[in-house]
Write a protein that holds these residues in place. Structure first.
Motif, PDB file in Angstrom:
ATOM      1  N   VAL A  23      33.233  17.029 -22.008  1.00 44.52           N
ATOM      2  CA  VAL A  23      34.465  17.736 -22.371  1.00 44.52           C
ATOM      3  C   VAL A  23      35.364  17.830 -21.133  1.00 44.52           C
ATOM      4  O   VAL A  23      36.581  17.629 -21.207  1.00 44.52           O
ATOM      5  CB  VAL A  23      34.143  19.145 -22.938  1.00 44.52           C
ATOM      6  N   PHE A  27      39.447  16.645 -20.530  1.00 47.75           N
ATOM      7  CA  PHE A  27      40.591  17.471 -20.130  1.00 47.75           C
ATOM      8  C   PHE A  27      41.107  17.149 -18.726  1.00 47.75           C
ATOM      9  O   PHE A  27      42.293  17.329 -18.464  1.00 47.75           O
ATOM     10  CB  PHE A  27      40.282  18.961 -20.357  1.00 47.75           C
ATOM     11  N   TYR A  34      49.202  16.798 -21.310  1.00 51.99           N
ATOM     12  CA  TYR A  34      48.712  17.627 -22.418  1.00 51.99           C
ATOM     13  C   TYR A  34      49.859  18.228 -23.241  1.00 51.99           C
ATOM     14  O   TYR A  34      49.863  18.147 -24.474  1.00 51.99           O
ATOM     15  CB  TYR A  34      47.794  18.732 -21.862  1.00 51.99           C
ATOM     16  N   LYS A  50      51.037  29.136 -32.654  1.00 50.74           N
ATOM     17  CA  LYS A  50      50.793  30.044 -31.518  1.00 50.74           C
ATOM     18  C   LYS A  50      51.625  31.319 -31.660  1.00 50.74           C
ATOM     19  O   LYS A  50      51.156  32.418 -31.354  1.00 50.74           O
ATOM     20  CB  LYS A  50      51.082  29.316 -30.208  1.00 50.74           C
ATOM     21  N   ALA A  69      39.974  29.604 -22.444  1.00 49.37           N
ATOM     22  CA  ALA A  69      40.299  28.202 -22.729  1.00 49.37           C
ATOM     23  C   ALA A  69      41.820  28.070 -22.843  1.00 49.37           C
ATOM     24  O   ALA A  69      42.336  27.311 -23.657  1.00 49.37           O
ATOM     25  CB  ALA A  69      39.598  27.698 -23.994  1.00 49.37           C
ATOM     26  N   GLY A  70      42.492  28.812 -22.002  1.00 47.41           N
ATOM     27  CA  GLY A  70      43.960  28.952 -22.084  1.00 47.41           C
ATOM     28  C   GLY A  70      44.718  27.716 -21.638  1.00 47.41           C
ATOM     29  O   GLY A  70      45.912  27.593 -21.921  1.00 47.41           O
ATOM     30  N   ASP A  93      40.101  29.327 -17.872  1.00 48.07           N
ATOM     31  CA  ASP A  93      39.726  28.006 -18.404  1.00 48.07           C
ATOM     32  C   ASP A  93      38.638  27.448 -17.499  1.00 48.07           C
ATOM     33  O   ASP A  93      38.586  27.749 -16.308  1.00 48.07           O
ATOM     34  CB  ASP A  93      40.937  27.074 -18.421  1.00 48.07           C
ATOM     35  N   MET A  98      43.384  21.521 -15.947  1.00 48.86           N
ATOM     36  CA  MET A  98      44.191  22.219 -16.949  1.00 48.86           C
ATOM     37  C   MET A  98      44.748  23.515 -16.355  1.00 48.86           C
ATOM     38  O   MET A  98      45.924  23.857 -16.545  1.00 48.86           O
ATOM     39  CB  MET A  98      43.355  22.532 -18.192  1.00 48.86           C
ATOM     40  N   ALA A 120      36.702  29.881 -15.530  1.00 46.66           N
ATOM     41  CA  ALA A 120      35.536  30.531 -16.140  1.00 46.66           C
ATOM     42  C   ALA A 120      35.096  29.771 -17.383  1.00 46.66           C
ATOM     43  O   ALA A 120      35.916  29.172 -18.085  1.00 46.66           O
ATOM     44  CB  ALA A 120      35.889  31.964 -16.533  1.00 46.66           C
TER      45      ALA A 120
HETATM   46  N1  SAM Z   1      44.594  27.048 -25.317  1.00 47.62           N
HETATM   47  C1  SAM Z   1      45.410  25.929 -24.881  1.00 47.62           C
HETATM   48  C2  SAM Z   1      46.346  25.525 -25.982  1.00 47.62           C
HETATM   49  O1  SAM Z   1      46.201  26.029 -27.082  1.00 47.62           O
HETATM   50  O2  SAM Z   1      47.239  24.707 -25.730  1.00 47.62           O
HETATM   51  C3  SAM Z   1      44.540  24.762 -24.423  1.00 47.62           C
HETATM   52  C4  SAM Z   1      43.654  24.170 -25.488  1.00 47.62           C
HETATM   53  S1  SAM Z   1      42.856  22.676 -24.984  1.00 47.62           S
HETATM   54  C5  SAM Z   1      42.817  21.736 -26.457  1.00 47.62           C
HETATM   55  C6  SAM Z   1      41.174  23.186 -24.844  1.00 47.62           C
HETATM   56  C7  SAM Z   1      40.851  23.870 -23.532  1.00 47.62           C
HETATM   57  O3  SAM Z   1      39.525  24.402 -23.610  1.00 47.62           O
HETATM   58  C8  SAM Z   1      40.871  22.957 -22.314  1.00 47.62           C
HETATM   59  O4  SAM Z   1      41.753  23.435 -21.361  1.00 47.62           O
HETATM   60  C9  SAM Z   1      39.426  22.985 -21.823  1.00 47.62           C
HETATM   61  O5  SAM Z   1      39.282  22.858 -20.436  1.00 47.62           O
HETATM   62  C10 SAM Z   1      38.970  24.342 -22.312  1.00 47.62           C
HETATM   63  N2  SAM Z   1      37.516  24.509 -22.410  1.00 47.62           N
HETATM   64  C11 SAM Z   1      36.616  23.646 -22.923  1.00 47.62           C
HETATM   65  N3  SAM Z   1      35.375  24.150 -22.852  1.00 47.62           N
HETATM   66  C12 SAM Z   1      35.488  25.383 -22.288  1.00 47.62           C
HETATM   67  C13 SAM Z   1      34.566  26.399 -21.954  1.00 47.62           C
HETATM   68  N4  SAM Z   1      33.248  26.252 -22.182  1.00 47.62           N
HETATM   69  N5  SAM Z   1      35.028  27.538 -21.398  1.00 47.62           N
HETATM   70  C14 SAM Z   1      36.345  27.686 -21.144  1.00 47.62           C
HETATM   71  N6  SAM Z   1      37.281  26.758 -21.436  1.00 47.62           N
HETATM   72  C15 SAM Z   1      36.861  25.616 -22.006  1.00 47.62           C
END
Ligand code: SAM
Length: 249
Positions: A23, A27, A34, A50, A69-70, A93, A98, A120
Protein backbone atom coordinates in the motif's frame (compact mmCIF):
# COMPACT_ATOMS: atom_id res chain seq x y z
CA UNK A 1 -5.66 -13.27 18.46
CA UNK A 2 -3.28 -14.89 15.96
CA UNK A 3 -2.84 -13.03 12.70
CA UNK A 4 -4.02 -14.74 9.50
CA UNK A 5 -1.09 -15.67 7.23
CA UNK A 6 -2.46 -13.98 4.14
CA UNK A 7 -4.72 -11.09 3.26
CA UNK A 8 -5.83 -9.39 0.09
CA UNK A 9 -4.08 -6.60 -1.72
CA UNK A 10 -6.63 -5.80 -4.39
CA UNK A 11 -7.32 -9.21 -5.96
CA UNK A 12 -3.92 -10.61 -4.99
CA UNK A 13 -3.49 -12.83 -1.93
CA UNK A 14 -0.37 -11.57 -0.14
CA UNK A 15 1.39 -12.33 3.15
CA UNK A 16 -0.36 -10.27 5.84
CA UNK A 17 2.92 -8.63 6.81
CA UNK A 18 3.47 -7.44 3.21
CA UNK A 19 0.23 -5.55 2.62
CA UNK A 20 1.30 -2.36 4.40
CA UNK A 21 4.48 -2.15 2.31
CA UNK A 22 2.56 -2.68 -0.93
CA UNK A 23 0.00 0.00 0.00
CA UNK A 24 2.90 2.33 0.84
CA UNK A 25 4.37 1.81 -2.65
CA UNK A 26 1.04 2.79 -4.22
CA UNK A 27 0.79 6.06 -2.30
CA UNK A 28 4.46 6.99 -2.68
CA UNK A 29 3.94 6.57 -6.40
CA UNK A 30 0.72 8.58 -6.74
CA UNK A 31 1.26 11.31 -4.09
CA UNK A 32 2.35 14.15 -6.39
CA UNK A 33 -0.57 13.61 -8.80
CA UNK A 34 -3.11 12.45 -6.19
CA UNK A 35 -5.29 15.57 -6.13
CA UNK A 36 -5.38 15.96 -9.91
CA UNK A 37 -6.32 12.30 -10.33
CA UNK A 38 -9.06 12.57 -7.70
CA UNK A 39 -10.70 15.39 -9.60
CA UNK A 40 -10.33 13.63 -12.96
CA UNK A 41 -11.49 10.21 -11.81
CA UNK A 42 -14.53 11.41 -9.88
CA UNK A 43 -15.35 14.36 -12.18
CA UNK A 44 -14.90 16.52 -9.07
CA UNK A 45 -17.68 14.71 -7.19
CA UNK A 46 -15.33 13.69 -4.35
CA UNK A 47 -15.59 17.30 -3.19
CA UNK A 48 -19.34 16.88 -2.61
CA UNK A 49 -18.84 13.58 -0.76
CA UNK A 50 -16.30 15.29 1.50
CA UNK A 51 -18.53 18.32 2.07
CA UNK A 52 -21.33 15.99 3.18
CA UNK A 53 -18.91 14.27 5.58
CA UNK A 54 -18.08 17.60 7.21
CA UNK A 55 -21.79 18.43 7.54
CA UNK A 56 -22.64 15.10 9.12
CA UNK A 57 -19.74 15.28 11.57
CA UNK A 58 -21.49 18.02 13.53
CA UNK A 59 -18.07 19.64 14.06
CA UNK A 60 -18.12 22.95 15.91
CA UNK A 61 -15.76 25.81 16.73
CA UNK A 62 -13.29 24.76 19.43
CA UNK A 63 -13.55 21.01 18.65
CA UNK A 64 -10.61 18.68 18.38
CA UNK A 65 -10.56 16.52 15.22
CA UNK A 66 -8.43 13.62 13.98
CA UNK A 67 -8.37 13.05 10.21
CA UNK A 68 -6.72 9.64 9.93
CA UNK A 69 -5.38 8.49 6.53
CA UNK A 70 -5.87 12.18 5.78
CA UNK A 71 -3.40 12.17 2.87
CA UNK A 72 -3.27 15.47 1.05
CA UNK A 73 -5.63 17.05 3.56
CA UNK A 74 -8.98 17.82 1.91
CA UNK A 75 -11.00 17.00 5.04
CA UNK A 76 -8.39 18.45 7.39
CA UNK A 77 -8.57 21.76 5.56
CA UNK A 78 -12.35 21.94 5.86
CA UNK A 79 -12.25 20.84 9.52
CA UNK A 80 -9.55 23.40 10.36
CA UNK A 81 -11.73 26.19 9.02
CA UNK A 82 -14.71 24.95 11.04
CA UNK A 83 -12.96 24.47 14.39
CA UNK A 84 -11.29 27.89 14.19
CA UNK A 85 -8.36 29.15 16.28
CA UNK A 86 -9.68 27.61 19.53
CA UNK A 87 -9.93 24.15 17.98
CA UNK A 88 -7.38 21.66 16.75
CA UNK A 89 -7.07 19.32 13.76
CA UNK A 90 -4.58 16.48 13.49
CA UNK A 91 -3.87 15.33 9.94
CA UNK A 92 -2.45 11.82 10.35
CA UNK A 93 -1.27 9.41 7.66
CA UNK A 94 1.10 6.47 7.52
CA UNK A 95 2.74 7.65 4.30
CA UNK A 96 5.32 10.44 4.40
CA UNK A 97 4.92 11.32 0.68
CA UNK A 98 1.17 11.90 1.07
CA UNK A 99 1.70 13.81 4.34
CA UNK A 100 4.31 16.05 2.75
CA UNK A 101 1.95 17.01 -0.08
CA UNK A 102 -0.80 17.62 2.51
CA UNK A 103 1.39 19.69 4.81
CA UNK A 104 2.69 21.91 1.97
CA UNK A 105 -0.75 22.32 0.48
CA UNK A 106 -2.40 23.37 3.75
CA UNK A 107 0.47 25.73 4.60
CA UNK A 108 0.04 27.35 1.15
CA UNK A 109 -3.63 27.86 1.98
CA UNK A 110 -2.75 29.60 5.24
CA UNK A 111 -3.77 26.76 7.58
CA UNK A 112 -1.08 26.39 10.22
CA UNK A 113 -1.89 27.42 13.80
CA UNK A 114 -4.63 24.91 14.55
CA UNK A 115 -3.30 22.05 12.40
CA UNK A 116 -0.72 19.44 13.25
CA UNK A 117 0.54 16.65 10.97
CA UNK A 118 1.51 13.29 12.43
CA UNK A 119 2.83 10.17 10.71
CA UNK A 120 0.79 7.36 12.20
CA UNK A 121 -0.70 3.96 11.44
CA UNK A 122 -4.48 3.79 11.92
CA UNK A 123 -3.95 0.46 13.69
CA UNK A 124 -1.97 2.00 16.57
CA UNK A 125 -2.78 5.64 17.06
CA UNK A 126 -0.25 7.63 19.10
CA UNK A 127 -2.93 9.58 21.01
CA UNK A 128 -4.45 9.42 24.49
CA UNK A 129 -7.86 7.89 25.15
CA UNK A 130 -10.91 10.18 24.89
CA UNK A 131 -9.07 12.99 23.14
CA UNK A 132 -11.08 13.87 19.98
CA UNK A 133 -14.63 15.13 19.34
CA UNK A 134 -14.56 13.86 15.75
CA UNK A 135 -12.47 11.23 13.96
CA UNK A 136 -12.67 10.85 10.19
CA UNK A 137 -11.19 8.38 7.74
CA UNK A 138 -11.87 9.07 4.06
CA UNK A 139 -10.98 6.50 1.41
CA UNK A 140 -8.45 5.10 3.86
CA UNK A 141 -10.01 2.13 5.64
CA UNK A 142 -9.88 -0.22 2.65
CA UNK A 143 -6.09 0.15 2.61
CA UNK A 144 -5.68 -0.81 6.27
CA UNK A 145 -4.59 -4.40 6.92
CA UNK A 146 -6.37 -4.94 10.26
CA UNK A 147 -9.59 -2.96 9.95
CA UNK A 148 -11.10 -4.15 13.26
CA UNK A 149 -7.98 -3.01 15.08
CA UNK A 150 -8.12 0.40 13.40
CA UNK A 151 -11.82 0.85 14.26
CA UNK A 152 -11.07 -0.05 17.90
CA UNK A 153 -8.30 2.53 17.96
CA UNK A 154 -10.59 5.22 16.52
CA UNK A 155 -13.16 4.42 19.18
CA UNK A 156 -10.49 4.58 21.91
CA UNK A 157 -9.25 8.08 20.99
CA UNK A 158 -12.77 9.54 20.66
CA UNK A 159 -14.40 11.27 23.63
CA UNK A 160 -17.69 9.77 24.83
CA UNK A 161 -20.30 11.29 22.52
CA UNK A 162 -17.64 11.77 19.83
CA UNK A 163 -18.40 10.80 16.24
CA UNK A 164 -16.56 8.58 13.76
CA UNK A 165 -17.10 9.29 10.05
CA UNK A 166 -15.98 6.64 7.57
CA UNK A 167 -16.20 7.77 3.95
CA UNK A 168 -15.36 4.91 1.63
CA UNK A 169 -16.17 3.31 -1.70
CA UNK A 170 -18.96 0.81 -1.30
CA UNK A 171 -21.41 -1.31 -3.27
CA UNK A 172 -23.60 0.37 -5.94
CA UNK A 173 -27.28 -0.17 -5.24
CA UNK A 174 -28.37 -0.98 -8.76
CA UNK A 175 -27.19 -3.48 -11.36
CA UNK A 176 -26.99 -1.13 -14.29
CA UNK A 177 -24.94 1.39 -12.35
CA UNK A 178 -22.80 -1.45 -11.05
CA UNK A 179 -22.00 -2.69 -14.58
CA UNK A 180 -21.23 0.80 -15.90
CA UNK A 181 -19.05 1.45 -12.86
CA UNK A 182 -17.16 -1.85 -13.36
CA UNK A 183 -16.44 -0.94 -16.95
CA UNK A 184 -15.29 2.53 -15.94
CA UNK A 185 -13.06 1.35 -13.09
CA UNK A 186 -11.39 -1.62 -14.77
CA UNK A 187 -11.03 -0.14 -18.28
CA UNK A 188 -10.86 3.64 -17.99
CA UNK A 189 -9.17 4.19 -14.61
CA UNK A 190 -5.93 2.25 -15.23
CA UNK A 191 -5.60 3.98 -18.64
CA UNK A 192 -6.17 7.38 -17.09
CA UNK A 193 -3.69 6.53 -14.32
CA UNK A 194 -1.13 5.43 -16.85
CA UNK A 195 -1.50 8.63 -18.90
CA UNK A 196 -1.36 11.05 -15.96
CA UNK A 197 1.01 9.29 -13.55
CA UNK A 198 2.70 6.63 -15.71
CA UNK A 199 1.43 4.08 -13.18
CA UNK A 200 -1.50 1.90 -14.31
CA UNK A 201 -0.94 -0.68 -11.55
CA UNK A 202 -1.83 1.68 -8.70
CA UNK A 203 -5.16 2.47 -10.36
CA UNK A 204 -5.82 -1.19 -10.99
CA UNK A 205 -5.23 -1.69 -7.26
CA UNK A 206 -7.72 1.12 -6.60
CA UNK A 207 -10.46 -0.63 -8.59
CA UNK A 208 -9.70 -4.03 -7.06
CA UNK A 209 -9.40 -2.80 -3.48
CA UNK A 210 -12.82 -1.15 -3.80
CA UNK A 211 -14.39 -4.48 -4.81
CA UNK A 212 -12.74 -6.26 -1.87
CA UNK A 213 -13.87 -3.72 0.73
CA UNK A 214 -16.78 -4.66 3.06
CA UNK A 215 -20.16 -3.50 1.76
CA UNK A 216 -22.46 -1.08 3.58
CA UNK A 217 -24.08 -3.55 5.99
CA UNK A 218 -20.83 -5.40 6.75
CA UNK A 219 -19.02 -2.19 7.64
CA UNK A 220 -21.98 -1.09 9.74
CA UNK A 221 -21.74 -4.36 11.71
CA UNK A 222 -17.97 -3.94 12.09
CA UNK A 223 -18.47 -0.47 13.56
CA UNK A 224 -21.08 -1.79 16.00
CA UNK A 225 -18.71 -4.61 16.98
CA UNK A 226 -16.00 -2.01 17.63
CA UNK A 227 -18.33 -0.42 20.20
CA UNK A 228 -19.97 2.37 18.23
CA UNK A 229 -23.63 3.19 18.80
CA UNK A 230 -26.29 4.66 16.51
CA UNK A 231 -24.32 3.46 13.47
CA UNK A 232 -25.92 4.63 10.25
CA UNK A 233 -24.83 4.96 6.67
CA UNK A 234 -25.79 7.16 3.76
CA UNK A 235 -25.34 5.97 0.20
CA UNK A 236 -23.82 8.65 -2.00
CA UNK A 237 -23.89 8.59 -5.82
CA UNK A 238 -26.04 5.43 -5.84
CA UNK A 239 -23.88 3.61 -3.28
CA UNK A 240 -20.62 4.00 -5.21
CA UNK A 241 -19.58 5.66 -1.98
CA UNK A 242 -21.07 5.31 1.51
CA UNK A 243 -20.66 7.54 4.52
CA UNK A 244 -20.90 5.62 7.81
CA UNK A 245 -21.31 7.46 11.07
CA UNK A 246 -21.13 6.06 14.58
CA UNK A 247 -21.08 7.55 18.07
CA UNK A 248 -18.88 6.51 20.99
CA UNK A 249 -21.13 5.82 23.99
N1 SAM B 1 -8.25 10.98 3.06
C1 SAM B 1 -7.62 11.48 1.84
C2 SAM B 1 -8.68 11.78 0.82
O1 SAM B 1 -9.83 11.45 1.05
O2 SAM B 1 -8.35 12.38 -0.21
C3 SAM B 1 -6.60 10.48 1.31
C4 SAM B 1 -7.16 9.14 0.91
S1 SAM B 1 -5.98 8.11 0.08
C5 SAM B 1 -6.97 7.26 -1.09
C6 SAM B 1 -5.68 6.86 1.27
C7 SAM B 1 -4.66 7.25 2.33
O3 SAM B 1 -4.64 6.24 3.34
C8 SAM B 1 -3.23 7.38 1.82
O4 SAM B 1 -2.73 8.65 2.09
C9 SAM B 1 -2.48 6.30 2.58
O5 SAM B 1 -1.15 6.60 2.87
C10 SAM B 1 -3.32 6.18 3.84
N2 SAM B 1 -3.15 4.93 4.58
C11 SAM B 1 -3.11 3.67 4.09
N3 SAM B 1 -2.95 2.78 5.08
C12 SAM B 1 -2.91 3.48 6.24
C13 SAM B 1 -2.78 3.13 7.60
N4 SAM B 1 -2.64 1.84 7.98
N5 SAM B 1 -2.79 4.10 8.53
C14 SAM B 1 -2.90 5.40 8.16
N6 SAM B 1 -3.03 5.81 6.88
C15 SAM B 1 -3.04 4.86 5.92
Amino acid sequence: MADKDTTHFGYQEVATGDKQKKVAEVFHSVASKYDLMNDLMSFGIHRLWKRYTIELSGVRAGNSVLDIAGGTGDLSYAFARRVGPEGQVVLADINESMLKVGRDRLADRGIAGNLETVQANAESLPFDDNRFDVVSIAFGLRNVTHKEKALAEMQRVLKPGGRLLVLEFSKPRNDLLSRAYDFYSFQALPRMGSLVTGDADSYRYLAESIRMHPDQETLKAMMSDAGFERVQYHNLTGGIVALHRGVKP
